[in-house]
Design an enzyme around this catalytic site. Structure first.
Site, PDB file in Angstrom:
ATOM      1  N   HIS A   1     -26.622  25.212 -31.357  1.00  0.00           N
ATOM      2  CA  HIS A   1     -26.340  23.988 -30.571  1.00  0.00           C
ATOM      3  C   HIS A   1     -24.870  23.575 -30.668  1.00  0.00           C
ATOM      4  O   HIS A   1     -24.560  22.378 -30.702  1.00  0.00           O
ATOM      5  CB  HIS A   1     -27.240  22.827 -31.012  1.00  0.00           C
ATOM      6  CG  HIS A   1     -28.697  23.083 -30.773  1.00  0.00           C
ATOM      7  ND1 HIS A   1     -29.303  22.850 -29.563  1.00  0.00           N
ATOM      8  CD2 HIS A   1     -29.663  23.573 -31.584  1.00  0.00           C
ATOM      9  CE1 HIS A   1     -30.588  23.178 -29.638  1.00  0.00           C
ATOM     10  NE2 HIS A   1     -30.828  23.636 -30.848  1.00  0.00           N
TER      11      HIS A   1
ATOM     12  N   ASN B   1     -36.069  19.877 -27.561  1.00  0.00           N
ATOM     13  CA  ASN B   1     -35.484  20.814 -26.603  1.00  0.00           C
ATOM     14  C   ASN B   1     -35.985  20.467 -25.207  1.00  0.00           C
ATOM     15  O   ASN B   1     -36.866  19.607 -25.052  1.00  0.00           O
ATOM     16  CB  ASN B   1     -35.914  22.251 -26.933  1.00  0.00           C
ATOM     17  CG  ASN B   1     -35.105  22.859 -28.079  1.00  0.00           C
ATOM     18  OD1 ASN B   1     -33.945  22.519 -28.273  1.00  0.00           O
ATOM     19  ND2 ASN B   1     -35.715  23.750 -28.820  1.00  0.00           N
TER      20      ASN B   1
END
Ligand code: NDP
Length: 488
Positions: free
Chosen positions: A56, A129
């Site tokens: 990320h 997510n």
């Protein structure tokens, strides 16, 4: 001198007399060691980069609020959810997963969807997510899985063999693979995608009753995705397209919003449910647990400084408040450790004191002291041990979460329901996807899987067959594999 002009200073406050010319011995140089301003400036510049997140790394963020629209007090005692109309400040960060900080926003990848709620009981983070499931369900597999999504140790390039080798040896990944290779794997931008907790969590009320829950943030902008071709073009032409889109939409006053819907299961139902409700490779079908709308998140504030607010933002699924807790989901349990650990490495042991990370309306009081970069008063002369007789902070027994029963052996154990790994991926392919969705899915898979060796192609295609025979057959045709090869 112009009145009220701001004075440029060193980091320690001395006025700088000249910021264009180094101090030299003679007008041609050399530069003298005496120029402490020059050395401070160069040395600080050398230290501007902090370790990027191992996953990320590329992200964008914005602030806003969450507003409650339904009374959920029978399920949770969380105060920020206690009243219809109540608003709580939030900060959200969206991201890709596998790419480095400079990678393209349009990569095929899940998108991170992290929200920090600054509640009056402390910070609550939801770190999800844009997909309701995950590739694996045991945290022991996570570092291996991520290695396969990153760069080959020899060539330092992305490697389709590594990518599919691992997935084809990990059949529980098929559900997430099917979502990732659909056009949802390349969302149009961060505003036009949903966010899911993916994991199951626990809510508990004032009476001590508890429930298992899943969070779904549904985009109010509508789902919009890129085709593979559109994503390829954007990757080259505008690698920051989603970052820019979020910033510019908020600047224009088009504030993106998401409606939060919850699925709620009782502990009794969980014991007999046909899927393991804590298995993060599965959803809870809507027909079994219809989502309930409970509120809305609006993002209406751009960060003033990217590094301060977005790069330093540190989210953890382990940040809970009274009324919300973890479930036994093994993957979640691993994340409860990993996120705080990552931030301690990335930002230091006092990262929780940084403005974006510290609670906004509550004073933290405990006995933790010192550490690198403790930049507040370090609790002055207050006692630094517990118990003490000097009026130090006391634990609050009411904050305990309700216990739940466990049974069985302590050992390394597989999930019990392993024979249902293909059911939901098959349902998605057959019943949820449109004909166009299926065509794009097959094409997106084939154009990636074709870069692997035949053994891997065959093993992965068998998995597609197990999800649905048509799914397997169409991938096999696309790869030029014979059905005889696949069935052997
Ligand atoms: P439903 O028909 O009730 O729900 C299907 C859901 O799938 C939709 O509500 C939508 O959820 C989502 N969806 C729609 N199109 C796509 C697509 N092209 N790719 C991925 N997801 C899509 O069925 P079930 O609840 O029984 O679920 C069937 C399958 O749908 C699951 O196996 C799962 O793959 C997928 N799904 C299910 C979700 C759930 O929580 N039950 C959530 C998301 C997907 P949304 O509005 O959340 O996007």
């Amino acid at each position: 001198m112009v009145k009220n002009k701001k004075i440029l200073t060193t980091n320690f406050g001395k006025p700088v007399d000249d910021d264009q010319n180094s101090i030299t011995a003679g007008d041609r140089g050399s530069v003298t060691l005496q120029d402490v301003h020059l050395f401070e400036k160069l040395a600080h510049f050398n230290r501007e980069r902090i370790p990027e997140r191992v996953v990320h790394a590329k992200g964008a963020g914005a602030g806003g609020y969450f507003e409650v629209s339904k009374d959920v007090t029978k399920y949770t005692k969380a105060k920020f959810l206690s009243k219809v109309g109540k608003k709580t400040e939030v900060f959200a960060r969206f991201s890709t997963v596998g790419g480095e900080k400079g990678s393209a926003d349009a990569e095929r990848d899940p998108r991170g969807f992290a929200v920090k709620f600054y509640t009056e009981e402390g910070n609550f983070d939801l770190v999800g997510n844009n997909t309701p499931v995950f590739f694996i369900r045991d945290p022991l597999k996570f570092p291996d899985f991520i290695h396969t999504q990153k760069r080959n140790p020899t060539t330092n390039t992305k490697d389709a063999n590594m990518f599919w080798d691992f997935l084809s040896l990990t059949p529980e990944s098929i559900h997430q693979v099917t979502i990732l290779f659909s056009d949802r794997g390349t969302p149009k931008n961060y505003r036009h995608m949903n966010g899911y907790s993916s994991h199951t969590y626990k809510w508990y009320n004032n009476k001590g009753d508890y429930f298992w829950v899943k969070y779904h943030f549904k985009t109010d902008q509508g789902i919009q995705n890129l085709t593979q071709q559109q994503a390829e073009v954007l990757k080259g032409n505008d690698p920051d397209h989603a970052t820019r889109d979020l910033f510019e939409a908020i600047e224009r006053g088009e504030y993106p919003s998401w409606t939060l819907e919850m699925q709620i299961m009782t502990p009794e139902e969980a014991t007999t449910y046909r899927f393991d409700p804590f298995d993060v490779t599965k959803v809870w079908p809507h027909s079994d647990y219809p989502p309930i709308k409970v509120g809305r998140m609006v993002l209406n504030r751009n960060p003033e400084n990217y590094f301060a607010e977005v790069e330093q933002a540190a989210f953890s699924p382990g940040n809970f408040i009274p009324g919300i807790a973890a479930s036994p989901d093994k993957m979640l349990q691993g994340r409860l450790f990993a996120y705080h650990d990552a931030h301690r490495y990335r930002l230091g042991p006092n990262y929780h004191l940084l403005p974006v990370n510290r609670p906004k309306t509550l004073t933290m009081t405990n006995y933790q002291r010192d550490g690198l970069m403790r930049f507040d008063g370090n609790e002055g002369g207050k006692p630094n041990y517990y118990p003490n007789s000097f009026d130090g902070p006391e634990p609050m027994p009411d904050a305990a979460e309700p216990a739940f029963s466990v049974s069985g052996k302590a050992a390394r154990q597989k999930y019990i329901h392993q024979n249902d790994d293909f059911v939901q991926a098959g349902n998605l392919f057959r019943s949820v996807m449109t004909k166009t969705d299926r065509e794009h899915l097959i094409n997106n898979i084939v154009t990636h899987l074709c870069h692997t060796n035949k053994e891997i192609q065959l093993r992965q295609t068998k998995i597609f067959f197990q999800a649905d025979p048509k799914y397997g057959r169409r991938v096999a045709e696309g790869l030029g594999l014979t059905l005889k090869d696949v069935k052997n």
